[in-house]
Design an enzyme around this catalytic site. Structure first.
Site, PDB file in Angstrom:
ATOM      1  N   ARG A 102       0.943  -1.139  -0.012  1.00 30.07           N
ATOM      2  CA  ARG A 102      -0.223  -0.120   0.065  1.00 30.07           C
ATOM      3  C   ARG A 102       0.855   1.320  -0.039  1.00 30.07           C
ATOM      4  O   ARG A 102       1.853   1.435   0.848  1.00 30.07           O
ATOM      5  CB  ARG A 102      -0.929  -0.036   1.150  1.00 30.07           C
ATOM      6  CG  ARG A 102      -1.672   1.331   1.487  1.00 30.07           C
ATOM      7  CD  ARG A 102      -2.821   1.299   2.401  1.00 30.07           C
ATOM      8  NE  ARG A 102      -3.833   0.379   2.030  1.00 30.07           N
ATOM      9  CZ  ARG A 102      -4.971   0.397   2.568  1.00 30.07           C
ATOM     10  NH1 ARG A 102      -5.279   1.127   3.568  1.00 30.07           N
ATOM     11  NH2 ARG A 102      -6.072  -0.169   1.847  1.00 30.07           N
ATOM     12  N   HIS A 129      -7.220   0.846  -6.517  1.00 29.65           N
ATOM     13  CA  HIS A 129      -7.418  -0.175  -5.257  1.00 29.65           C
ATOM     14  C   HIS A 129      -8.049  -1.388  -5.827  1.00 29.65           C
ATOM     15  O   HIS A 129      -9.281  -1.810  -5.579  1.00 29.65           O
ATOM     16  CB  HIS A 129      -8.349   0.610  -4.081  1.00 29.65           C
ATOM     17  CG  HIS A 129      -8.288  -0.031  -2.946  1.00 29.65           C
ATOM     18  ND1 HIS A 129      -7.531  -1.132  -2.572  1.00 29.65           N
ATOM     19  CD2 HIS A 129      -9.022   0.232  -1.783  1.00 29.65           C
ATOM     20  CE1 HIS A 129      -7.639  -1.631  -1.340  1.00 29.65           C
ATOM     21  NE2 HIS A 129      -8.517  -0.829  -0.561  1.00 29.65           N
ATOM     22  N   GLN A 132     -10.296  -4.194  -3.765  1.00 23.62           N
ATOM     23  CA  GLN A 132     -11.391  -3.907  -3.114  1.00 23.62           C
ATOM     24  C   GLN A 132     -12.547  -4.030  -4.424  1.00 23.62           C
ATOM     25  O   GLN A 132     -13.516  -4.565  -3.999  1.00 23.62           O
ATOM     26  CB  GLN A 132     -11.219  -2.380  -2.832  1.00 23.62           C
ATOM     27  CG  GLN A 132     -12.414  -1.713  -2.212  1.00 23.62           C
ATOM     28  CD  GLN A 132     -12.978  -2.359  -0.850  1.00 23.62           C
ATOM     29  OE1 GLN A 132     -12.276  -2.262  -0.076  1.00 23.62           O
ATOM     30  NE2 GLN A 132     -14.129  -2.955  -1.091  1.00 23.62           N
ATOM     31  N   ASP A 222     -17.246   6.786  -1.626  1.00 18.40           N
ATOM     32  CA  ASP A 222     -16.289   6.616  -1.077  1.00 18.40           C
ATOM     33  C   ASP A 222     -15.832   7.935  -0.329  1.00 18.40           C
ATOM     34  O   ASP A 222     -16.439   8.830  -0.594  1.00 18.40           O
ATOM     35  CB  ASP A 222     -14.793   6.176  -1.927  1.00 18.40           C
ATOM     36  CG  ASP A 222     -13.607   5.992  -1.537  1.00 18.40           C
ATOM     37  OD1 ASP A 222     -13.362   5.912  -0.090  1.00 18.40           O
ATOM     38  OD2 ASP A 222     -12.548   6.043  -2.006  1.00 18.40           O
ATOM     39  N   CYS A 262     -16.651   0.824   0.282  1.00 18.06           N
ATOM     40  CA  CYS A 262     -15.150   0.224   0.756  1.00 18.06           C
ATOM     41  C   CYS A 262     -14.872   0.188   2.120  1.00 18.06           C
ATOM     42  O   CYS A 262     -13.867  -0.306   2.857  1.00 18.06           O
ATOM     43  CB  CYS A 262     -13.983   0.714  -0.313  1.00 18.06           C
ATOM     44  SG  CYS A 262     -13.498   2.361  -0.010  1.00 18.06           S
ATOM     45  N   ARG A 290     -13.284  -8.941   1.561  1.00 15.61           N
ATOM     46  CA  ARG A 290     -12.011  -8.880   1.436  1.00 15.61           C
ATOM     47  C   ARG A 290     -10.987  -9.999   1.352  1.00 15.61           C
ATOM     48  O   ARG A 290      -9.970 -10.308   0.652  1.00 15.61           O
ATOM     49  CB  ARG A 290     -11.283  -7.470   2.166  1.00 15.61           C
ATOM     50  CG  ARG A 290     -11.953  -6.075   1.832  1.00 15.61           C
ATOM     51  CD  ARG A 290     -11.477  -5.681   0.557  1.00 15.61           C
ATOM     52  NE  ARG A 290     -10.037  -5.547   0.440  1.00 15.61           N
ATOM     53  CZ  ARG A 290      -9.468  -4.468   0.947  1.00 15.61           C
ATOM     54  NH1 ARG A 290      -9.962  -3.504   1.732  1.00 15.61           N
ATOM     55  NH2 ARG A 290      -7.975  -4.618   0.861  1.00 15.61           N
TER      56      ARG A 290
HETATM   57  N1  NVA Z   1     -10.065   6.514  -1.559  1.00 19.65           N
HETATM   58  C1  NVA Z   1      -9.635   5.988  -0.314  1.00 19.65           C
HETATM   59  C2  NVA Z   1     -10.059   4.560  -0.037  1.00 19.65           C
HETATM   60  C3  NVA Z   1      -9.674   4.136   1.472  1.00 19.65           C
HETATM   61  C4  NVA Z   1      -9.861   2.490   1.432  1.00 19.65           C
HETATM   62  C5  NVA Z   1      -8.286   6.373   0.067  1.00 19.65           C
HETATM   63  O1  NVA Z   1      -7.374   6.291  -0.952  1.00 19.65           O
HETATM   64  O2  NVA Z   1      -7.963   6.710   1.195  1.00 19.65           O
HETATM   65  N1   CP Z   2     -11.061  -0.484   2.327  1.00 24.50           N
HETATM   66  C1   CP Z   2     -10.098  -0.381   2.797  1.00 24.50           C
HETATM   67  O1   CP Z   2      -9.127  -0.702   2.102  1.00 24.50           O
HETATM   68  O2   CP Z   2      -9.858  -0.297   4.193  1.00 24.50           O
HETATM   69  P1   CP Z   2      -8.482  -0.016   4.931  1.00 24.50           P
HETATM   70  O3   CP Z   2      -8.195   1.388   4.402  1.00 24.50           O
HETATM   71  O4   CP Z   2      -8.785  -0.234   6.415  1.00 24.50           O
HETATM   72  O5   CP Z   2      -7.677  -1.101   4.374  1.00 24.50           O
END
Ligand code: NVA
Ligand code: CP
Length: 311
Positions: A102, A129, A132, A222, A262, A290
């Site tokens: 990540r 992502h 997801q 989101d 998500c 997930r």
């Molecule tokens: N768009 C959000 C998704 C979190 C799972 C982010 O990147 O923070």
């Molecule tokens: N949806 C998702 O990826 O959640 P986290 O940021 O908690 O991993």
């Protein structure tokens, strides 16, 4: 060897194979039948951003497959002190069997993958992502949505970009409604529209949430403030006024339409408390999935370890 960096790198059949594997492994897991598909394997999990679901689902998933997960926060490894991504990749991938990352720019993930000896999985970047959205697809199948018309309302972000790629590959309808200044990345949009020519996916863009949701059977959104955008919070909240998924908006969708998120969800910003709680069963099924989807993806990658990446 294949990496899982973006949905666009896979054919429709490959994506559906991963979903089918996830369904099979989920069924086995529910019967407490833990097949050690990845026995003695180690999954390195590098996090440059926070996580609840991604960390818990990957760590639990690899354990249930007979392996072990290593949680590597960039605060604790030398990457966070400036060790190059390509060196980190060349070290870690000599010791583990698969890596999940990540991070921020997609190019950092691509660089890691370029230097990695083992499959690399995108656990979220600023652009995509994909684990997801694969999960979201499994969830909508389980909710008996067979012919999806997906309405995404909100920020044109990593989640939206992944929906674009999945819709383009699988050929289902996607309607995206964003504020003008927060539209999707135009290069990603063009790529998705090009792919959609072969699948027949109907993809549309507007700045009108009502137009997007009217007659949809899946409504999703989101956060308006993704990780790394915290400094823009105030201006974003102003710009997204009118983009909340509330009961009035949901009423325009088909009867029985599902709502996905998500998570984490910010109540009374992108979704009202009422809509969120009315659809909590769907949203938390999505969260659980997930675990199962990523097990399917990890096993699929392991099954394709001998393939030439350029094939
Ligand atoms: N768009 C959000 C998704 C979190 C799972 C982010 O990147 O923070
Ligand atoms: N949806 C998702 O990826 O959640 P986290 O940021 O908690 O991993």
């Amino acid at each position: 060897m294949r990496h899982f960096l973006s949905i666009k790198d896979f054919t429709k059949d490959e994506l559906l194979e991963m979903i089918a594997l996830a369904q099979k492994i989920k069924k086995q897991t529910k019967q407490k039948h833990f097949v050690p598909y990845l026995e003695h394997q180690t999954l390195g999990m590098i996090f440059e951003k926070s996580s609840t679901r991604t960390r818990v689902s990957f760590e639990t998933g690899i354990y249930q497959l007979g392996g072990i997960g290593l949680f590597l926060s960039s605060n604790d490894i030398q990457l966070g002190r400036g060790e190059p991504m390509k060196d980190t990749a060349r070290v870690i991938s000599r010791m583990v069997d698969m890596v999940m990352i990540r991070t921020f720019e997609q190019s950092k993930l691509d660089e890691f993958a370029k230097y990695s000896k083992v499959p690399v999985i995108n656990g979220l970047t600023d652009s995509y992502h994909p684990v997801q959205i694969m999960t979201d697809y499994l969830t909508l199948l389980e909710c008996r949505v067979t012919d999806p018309i997906v309405a995404y309302v909100g920020d044109g972000n990593n989640i939206t970009h992944s929906w674009l790629m999945l819709s383009a590959k699988l050929g289902f309808e996607l309607r995206v409604a964003t504020p003008k200044d927060y539209a999707c990345d135009s290069a990603i949009v063009n790529e998705a529209l090009e792919i959609a020519k072969s699948s027949g996916a109907k993809i549309s863009f507007s700045h009108d949430p009502k137009e997007a949701v009217e007659g949809a059977n899946v409504v999703t959104t989101d956060t308006w403030v993704s990780m790394g955008q915290e400094d823009e919070k105030e201006e974003r909240i102003k710009a997204f006024s009118g983009y909340i998924v509330d009961s009035n908006l949901m009423e325009l969708a088909q009867d029985g339409a599902i709502f996905l998120h998500c998570l984490p969800a910010y109540r009374d910003y992108e979704v009202s408390e009422e809509v969120f709680e009315a659809h909590a069963d769907e949203v938390f099924l999505e969260a659980e999935n997930r675990l199962h989807t990523q097990k399917g993806i990890m096993v699929w990658l392991d099954n394709h370890i001998d393939e030439d990446i350029d094939e």
